[in-house]
Design a protein around this motif. Structure first.
Motif, PDB file in Angstrom:
ATOM      1  N   LEU A  59       0.851  -1.197   0.000  1.00 12.64           N
ATOM      2  CA  LEU A  59       0.000   0.000   0.000  1.00 12.64           C
ATOM      3  C   LEU A  59       0.888   1.250   0.000  1.00 12.64           C
ATOM      4  O   LEU A  59       0.723   2.159   0.804  1.00 12.64           O
ATOM      5  N   VAL A  60       1.841   1.273  -0.907  1.00 17.24           N
ATOM      6  CA  VAL A  60       2.813   2.361  -1.030  1.00 17.24           C
ATOM      7  C   VAL A  60       3.472   2.619   0.328  1.00 17.24           C
ATOM      8  O   VAL A  60       3.638   3.756   0.765  1.00 17.24           O
ATOM      9  N   ASN A  61       3.820   1.545   1.008  1.00 22.08           N
ATOM     10  CA  ASN A  61       4.497   1.666   2.299  1.00 22.08           C
ATOM     11  C   ASN A  61       5.794   0.867   2.369  1.00 22.08           C
ATOM     12  O   ASN A  61       6.647   1.127   3.208  1.00 22.08           O
ATOM     13  N   LEU A  62       5.977  -0.080   1.453  1.00 20.66           N
ATOM     14  CA  LEU A  62       7.116  -0.987   1.552  1.00 20.66           C
ATOM     15  C   LEU A  62       8.325  -0.381   0.828  1.00 20.66           C
ATOM     16  O   LEU A  62       8.840  -0.945  -0.136  1.00 20.66           O
ATOM     17  N   ASN A  63       8.761   0.772   1.303  1.00 22.43           N
ATOM     18  CA  ASN A  63       9.786   1.526   0.582  1.00 22.43           C
ATOM     19  C   ASN A  63      11.095   0.773   0.437  1.00 22.43           C
ATOM     20  O   ASN A  63      11.776   0.890  -0.584  1.00 22.43           O
ATOM     21  N   LEU A  64      11.483   0.001   1.449  1.00 18.08           N
ATOM     22  CA  LEU A  64      12.729  -0.762   1.367  1.00 18.08           C
ATOM     23  C   LEU A  64      12.494  -2.224   1.023  1.00 18.08           C
ATOM     24  O   LEU A  64      13.397  -3.058   1.172  1.00 18.08           O
ATOM     25  N   GLY A  65      11.313  -2.539   0.554  1.00 20.71           N
ATOM     26  CA  GLY A  65      11.052  -3.858  -0.003  1.00 20.71           C
ATOM     27  C   GLY A  65      10.789  -4.936   1.035  1.00 20.71           C
ATOM     28  O   GLY A  65      10.850  -4.719   2.246  1.00 20.71           O
ATOM     29  N   HIS A  66      10.486  -6.116   0.513  1.00 24.44           N
ATOM     30  CA  HIS A  66      10.165  -7.271   1.352  1.00 24.44           C
ATOM     31  C   HIS A  66      11.422  -7.851   1.993  1.00 24.44           C
ATOM     32  O   HIS A  66      12.452  -8.028   1.339  1.00 24.44           O
ATOM     33  N   GLN A  67      11.316  -8.143   3.271  1.00 20.45           N
ATOM     34  CA  GLN A  67      12.339  -8.902   4.005  1.00 20.45           C
ATOM     35  C   GLN A  67      13.733  -8.291   3.897  1.00 20.45           C
ATOM     36  O   GLN A  67      14.727  -9.008   3.776  1.00 20.45           O
ATOM     37  N   HIS A  68      13.810  -6.980   3.969  1.00 21.98           N
ATOM     38  CA  HIS A  68      15.123  -6.346   3.926  1.00 21.98           C
ATOM     39  C   HIS A  68      15.934  -6.848   5.127  1.00 21.98           C
ATOM     40  O   HIS A  68      15.498  -6.736   6.281  1.00 21.98           O
ATOM     41  N   PRO A  69      17.112  -7.411   4.900  1.00 25.19           N
ATOM     42  CA  PRO A  69      17.840  -8.049   6.006  1.00 25.19           C
ATOM     43  C   PRO A  69      18.167  -7.107   7.153  1.00 25.19           C
ATOM     44  O   PRO A  69      18.141  -7.521   8.325  1.00 25.19           O
ATOM     45  N   ASP A  70      18.455  -5.841   6.855  1.00 26.23           N
ATOM     46  CA  ASP A  70      18.774  -4.893   7.926  1.00 26.23           C
ATOM     47  C   ASP A  70      17.556  -4.611   8.797  1.00 26.23           C
ATOM     48  O   ASP A  70      17.679  -4.452  10.014  1.00 26.23           O
ATOM     49  N   LEU A  71      16.386  -4.555   8.170  1.00 25.13           N
ATOM     50  CA  LEU A  71      15.173  -4.266   8.937  1.00 25.13           C
ATOM     51  C   LEU A  71      14.746  -5.475   9.758  1.00 25.13           C
ATOM     52  O   LEU A  71      14.332  -5.333  10.920  1.00 25.13           O
ATOM     53  N   VAL A  72      14.838  -6.652   9.170  1.00 23.89           N
ATOM     54  CA  VAL A  72      14.509  -7.876   9.906  1.00 23.89           C
ATOM     55  C   VAL A  72      15.464  -8.055  11.085  1.00 23.89           C
ATOM     56  O   VAL A  72      15.053  -8.398  12.201  1.00 23.89           O
ATOM     57  N   ASP A  73      16.746  -7.787  10.852  1.00 24.63           N
ATOM     58  CA  ASP A  73      17.735  -7.915  11.921  1.00 24.63           C
ATOM     59  C   ASP A  73      17.464  -6.916  13.043  1.00 24.63           C
ATOM     60  O   ASP A  73      17.651  -7.230  14.224  1.00 24.63           O
ATOM     61  N   ALA A  74      17.009  -5.720  12.690  1.00 24.68           N
ATOM     62  CA  ALA A  74      16.711  -4.713  13.714  1.00 24.68           C
ATOM     63  C   ALA A  74      15.596  -5.195  14.639  1.00 24.68           C
ATOM     64  O   ALA A  74      15.648  -4.992  15.864  1.00 24.68           O
ATOM     65  N   ILE A  75      14.575  -5.818  14.058  1.00 26.18           N
ATOM     66  CA  ILE A  75      13.480  -6.360  14.871  1.00 26.18           C
ATOM     67  C   ILE A  75      13.996  -7.467  15.780  1.00 26.18           C
ATOM     68  O   ILE A  75      13.694  -7.512  16.984  1.00 26.18           O
ATOM     69  N   THR A  76      14.789  -8.362  15.220  1.00 26.39           N
ATOM     70  CA  THR A  76      15.294  -9.502  15.983  1.00 26.39           C
ATOM     71  C   THR A  76      16.147  -9.035  17.162  1.00 26.39           C
ATOM     72  O   THR A  76      15.978  -9.505  18.301  1.00 26.39           O
ATOM     73  N   LYS A 280       3.907   4.788   7.043  1.00 23.27           N
ATOM     74  CA  LYS A 280       4.333   3.986   5.904  1.00 23.27           C
ATOM     75  C   LYS A 280       5.849   3.856   5.755  1.00 23.27           C
ATOM     76  O   LYS A 280       6.476   3.003   6.361  1.00 23.27           O
ATOM     77  N   GLY A 281       6.479   4.734   4.951  1.00 22.53           N
ATOM     78  CA  GLY A 281       7.887   4.578   4.611  1.00 22.53           C
ATOM     79  C   GLY A 281       8.854   4.792   5.748  1.00 22.53           C
ATOM     80  O   GLY A 281      10.048   4.480   5.603  1.00 22.53           O
ATOM     81  N   VAL A 282       8.417   5.310   6.905  1.00 21.82           N
ATOM     82  CA  VAL A 282       9.338   5.544   8.016  1.00 21.82           C
ATOM     83  C   VAL A 282      10.023   4.253   8.452  1.00 21.82           C
ATOM     84  O   VAL A 282      11.165   4.273   8.909  1.00 21.82           O
ATOM     85  N   ASN A 283       9.326   3.123   8.285  1.00 21.75           N
ATOM     86  CA  ASN A 283       9.962   1.832   8.570  1.00 21.75           C
ATOM     87  C   ASN A 283       9.416   0.725   7.669  1.00 21.75           C
ATOM     88  O   ASN A 283       9.480  -0.449   8.008  1.00 21.75           O
ATOM     89  N   SER A 284       8.880   1.139   6.522  1.00 17.71           N
ATOM     90  CA  SER A 284       8.335   0.224   5.515  1.00 17.71           C
ATOM     91  C   SER A 284       7.213  -0.660   6.047  1.00 17.71           C
ATOM     92  O   SER A 284       6.926  -1.712   5.476  1.00 17.71           O
ATOM     93  N   GLY A 285       6.594  -0.248   7.143  1.00 20.95           N
ATOM     94  CA  GLY A 285       5.459  -0.991   7.660  1.00 20.95           C
ATOM     95  C   GLY A 285       5.801  -2.326   8.287  1.00 20.95           C
ATOM     96  O   GLY A 285       4.909  -3.140   8.532  1.00 20.95           O
ATOM     97  N   TYR A 286       7.069  -2.557   8.598  1.00 21.82           N
ATOM     98  CA  TYR A 286       7.440  -3.846   9.194  1.00 21.82           C
ATOM     99  C   TYR A 286       6.783  -4.035  10.554  1.00 21.82           C
ATOM    100  O   TYR A 286       6.455  -5.156  10.939  1.00 21.82           O
ATOM    101  N   VAL A 287       6.631  -2.949  11.297  1.00 22.03           N
ATOM    102  CA  VAL A 287       5.836  -2.901  12.524  1.00 22.03           C
ATOM    103  C   VAL A 287       5.077  -1.579  12.460  1.00 22.03           C
ATOM    104  O   VAL A 287       5.663  -0.559  12.094  1.00 22.03           O
ATOM    105  N   PRO A 288       3.778  -1.555  12.772  1.00 23.28           N
ATOM    106  CA  PRO A 288       3.001  -0.319  12.611  1.00 23.28           C
ATOM    107  C   PRO A 288       3.625   0.869  13.330  1.00 23.28           C
ATOM    108  O   PRO A 288       3.991   0.790  14.502  1.00 23.28           O
TER     109      PRO A 288
END
Length: 451
Positions: A59-76, A280-288
């Protein structure tokens, strides 16, 4: 990229969804949601083994794409350290993200109020404006979308507002600039700017300037047209707000954080609002996550007066950790420069070429990686390819274009008589060209409906 077919998983996901999930904006018995198995970069795939280029960034929110490793690692990493904490306590990643956002905002905007998304960002921005001004009314454009909560949906101009009325009754609408379909019968961009500003001032006067707390504007109108403001328009809005003591709220929920090659889209138009809403793009919607960037003047109002608003998950650590990682990726990988380059060098010339060859294309417009292809049945009269707010058989011509895109491996974003181009900002140039090639071919189906 393609996953192996898994019919059992497909059947299970479909059964659970259809049996128990109540979907937004939908007649429940008339939809068939696609079960998605996974994604990577600019691509996602289903359980049948079909992969799709994500030309809508979800929904025009996934600015850094699906499963970006840096973003997934940040959550972990954040989850293993501190999964959550209430907003009344200080938290390192929340504070760091607020500092980073303030660092790319205009001077004199040092505070950030975090929300769960764009709608409640707009709700809280309006609340701030009303409290600071002591006024109630808020103006917004007819062609707009600001969210689904009570005030946000009242501010929204598009038909999703209709069945929700009455909501917040202290709102009023005006026409924004739309050069291709000028409501002011303008013959040039300069004339459109002048007449749109004259119309806005007339609306302010007739609604009562002393009653108006704020004007809320999507810097570039998103879902309702990708309408780029003509030169001088936003500066004129700023001047009117200053003249009448009105708070200028820039809704950057869709276009903020790189979508058009700027941290905030208004920075491309040499203007500074009083409040900025984002999500949206502030964190690509990985977490609201969403929020409001607040001018020092407005923030100071609440130094000794409590702000009457809050959210349990305001500035959630998992969401903010992804936001911090987003800044690091943007800076390391030169995302803003990349978006400006791809938009100017690849997307714009290709869309201009497409428009020159397809009788169904009336207009193309946009910036960066945010574009609209407006479809018409007659280029001379500019009659839309489908009626306003079309559904069912009335929407068939655009539905045929979308179906052709999907068959060819591209998931499009369509709205009314438009096809939007909004892929993830990390999309490879080859994939970007391939997606535009698919759209080019799919538009032959729209051409069949022209006169």
């Amino acid at each position: 990229m393609r996953a192996l077919p898994d019919p059992e998983a497909d059947a299970r996901v479909r059964a659970d969804d259809r049996g128990h999930v109540f979907h937004s904006w939908s007649a429940q018995a008339l939809i068939d949601p696609l079960p998605v198995a996974g994604g990577a970069g600019a691509t996602f795939w289903d359980y049948a083994g079909h992969s799709y280029l994500d030309f809508s960034s979800q929904l025009v929110n996934l600015n850094l794409g699906h499963q970006h490793p840096d973003l997934v690692d940040a959550i972990t990493r954040q989850a293993s350290r501190l999964a959550t904490i209430q907003p009344s306590m200080a938290n390192d990643v929340r504070g760091e993200l607020a500092r980073r956002i303030a660092g790319v905002a205009p001077d004199g905007m040092r505070k950030v109020f975090f929300t769960n998304g764009g709608a409640d960002a707009n709700e809280n921005a309006v609340r701030m404006a009303r409290l600071v001004t002591g006024r109630r009314k808020v103006l917004s454009m007819y062609r707009s979308y600001h969210g689904n909560t009570s005030t946000a949906i009242a501010l929204t101009g598009d038909p999703r507002r209709w069945p929700n009325e009455p909501a917040d009754g202290s709102t009023a609408k005006f026409f924004g600039p739309y050069p291709y379909r000028s409501p002011f019968h303008s013959g040039s961009l300069e004339e459109e700017t002048q007449r749109a500003l004259e119309h806005l001032e007339q609306t302010i006067v007739l609604e009562g300037a002393a009653t108006i707390a704020a004007i809320v504007i999507e810097t570039i109108v998103g879902t309702n047209g990708v309408l780029v403001p003509p030169p001088g328009y936003l500066a004129g809005v700023r001047e009117l707000c200053d003249r009448y003591g009105i708070v200028y709220i820039a809704d950057e929920v869709m276009v903020g954080f790189g979508r058009v090659g700027e941290w905030f889209a208004f920075q491309a138009f040499d203007v500074v609002p009083d409040l900025i809403t984002f999500a949206k793009g502030v964190n690509s919607g990985y977490v609201p996550l969403g929020g409001v960037v607040i001018s020092d003047r407005i923030a100071a109002h609440f130094d000794t007066l409590p702000f009457p608003g809050g959210l349990t998950y305001s500035g959630h650590p998992l969401a903010c950790a992804v936001g911090v990682a987003t800044f690091e990726v943007f800076e390391r990988d030169g995302i803003l420069d990349r978006v400006r380059d791809l938009g100017a060098r690849v997307v714009e010339p290709r869309l201009r070429d497409i428009a020159s060859r397809h009788p169904s294309v009336g207009d193309v417009r946009g910036l960066g990686l945010f574009w609209a292809i407006e479809l018409v049945s007659d280029q001379e009269t500019r009659e839309p390819l489908v009626p306003f707010n079309a559904s069912g058989t009335d929407a068939a011509p655009v539905a045929a274009v979308a179906a052709a895109c999907k068959r060819d491996g591209v998931w499009p974003f369509t709205h009314f008589n438009r096809l939007h181009v909004a892929p993830p900002l990390i999309i490879g140039e080859g994939d970007l060209v391939r997606g535009l090639d698919v759209i080019d071919r799919a538009l032959s189906h729209a051409d069949e409906f022209t006169r």
